[in-house]
Design an enzyme around this catalytic site. Structure first.
Site, PDB file in Angstrom:
ATOM      1  N   HIS A  46       0.858  -1.181   0.000  1.00 36.85           N
ATOM      2  CA  HIS A  46       0.000   0.000   0.000  1.00 36.85           C
ATOM      3  C   HIS A  46       0.896   1.234   0.000  1.00 36.85           C
ATOM      4  O   HIS A  46       2.068   1.178   0.386  1.00 36.85           O
ATOM      5  CB  HIS A  46      -0.874   0.025   1.253  1.00 36.85           C
ATOM      6  CG  HIS A  46      -1.958  -0.997   1.253  1.00 36.85           C
ATOM      7  ND1 HIS A  46      -3.109  -0.834   2.005  1.00 36.85           N
ATOM      8  CD2 HIS A  46      -2.103  -2.178   0.619  1.00 36.85           C
ATOM      9  CE1 HIS A  46      -3.901  -1.877   1.824  1.00 36.85           C
ATOM     10  NE2 HIS A  46      -3.304  -2.709   0.992  1.00 36.85           N
ATOM     11  N   GLU A  48       1.004   3.845   1.935  1.00 35.94           N
ATOM     12  CA  GLU A  48       1.523   4.220   3.246  1.00 35.94           C
ATOM     13  C   GLU A  48       2.706   3.345   3.647  1.00 35.94           C
ATOM     14  O   GLU A  48       3.723   3.836   4.164  1.00 35.94           O
ATOM     15  CB  GLU A  48       0.444   4.096   4.332  1.00 35.94           C
ATOM     16  CG  GLU A  48      -0.759   4.980   4.118  1.00 35.94           C
ATOM     17  CD  GLU A  48      -1.894   4.271   3.389  1.00 35.94           C
ATOM     18  OE1 GLU A  48      -1.644   3.592   2.373  1.00 35.94           O
ATOM     19  OE2 GLU A  48      -3.046   4.411   3.831  1.00 35.94           O
ATOM     20  N   CYS A  76      -6.267   2.054   5.794  1.00 29.10           N
ATOM     21  CA  CYS A  76      -6.948   0.811   6.147  1.00 29.10           C
ATOM     22  C   CYS A  76      -6.389   0.311   7.486  1.00 29.10           C
ATOM     23  O   CYS A  76      -5.439   0.899   8.032  1.00 29.10           O
ATOM     24  CB  CYS A  76      -6.714  -0.230   5.045  1.00 29.10           C
ATOM     25  SG  CYS A  76      -5.008  -0.863   5.007  1.00 29.10           S
ATOM     26  N   CYS A  79      -2.529  -0.348   7.392  1.00 24.38           N
ATOM     27  CA  CYS A  79      -1.737   0.881   7.326  1.00 24.38           C
ATOM     28  C   CYS A  79      -1.839   1.685   8.610  1.00 24.38           C
ATOM     29  O   CYS A  79      -0.851   2.269   9.068  1.00 24.38           O
ATOM     30  CB  CYS A  79      -2.135   1.700   6.108  1.00 24.38           C
ATOM     31  SG  CYS A  79      -1.691   0.863   4.565  1.00 24.38           S
TER      32      CYS A  79
END
Length: 142
Positions: A46, A48, A76, A79
């Site tokens: 992801h 992040e 999410c 993260c």
């Protein structure tokens, strides 16, 4: 946040869900990240996580206690956990995530009694961030 949007556009152009992230420290750019899950076939990539990993390498440690994270979509749970573990004190995000948002929309991991609690502010350039995501999924359905 504008640089995070540029990273999201790069992800979009590469066929990835357009999410971008930027980490700064005292106004200085430390790291950038973008979604890379599809190309790299890795669920952990992801935006992040990408930015946090780069920031840790650049700064030579896992504690990012004097940095800020800007990300185009509400983090999410994975993260949000990485943000807590990296001790990132401030998180700014653009669009709210109605399905997986872990900073107040579906759940708020930052309000739980973990050993570290980041500050969070959502809705920054929300319309721009949301439009990029909507356009991506509209094109994907065609």
């Amino acid at each position: 946040m504008r640089l995070a949007l540029q990273m999201a556009q790069e992800a979009y152009d590469d066929g990835e869900v357009p999410i971008g992230a930027v980490i700064t420290r005292h106004g200085e750019l430390i790291a950038t990240g973008r979604n890379r899950r599809e190309k790299e076939k890795n669920a952990l990539l992801h935006a992040e996580i990408d930015a946090i990993s780069q920031a840790c390498q650049r700064l030579g440690g896992w504690r990012l206690w004097n940095c800020e994270l800007y990300v185009t979509l509400e983090p999410c749970p994975m993260c949000a956990g990485a943000i807590i573990n990296a001790h990132l004190p401030k998180v700014y995000f653009g669009a709210y995530d109605q399905k997986n948002g872990a900073c107040g929309t579906v759940a708020n991991l930052f309000e739980m009694p973990f050993t570290f609690t980041p500050e969070v502010e959502g809705g920054i350039l929300e319309a721009d961030c949301a439009a990029l995501l909507k356009n991506f999924f509209k094109q994907l359905r065609k």
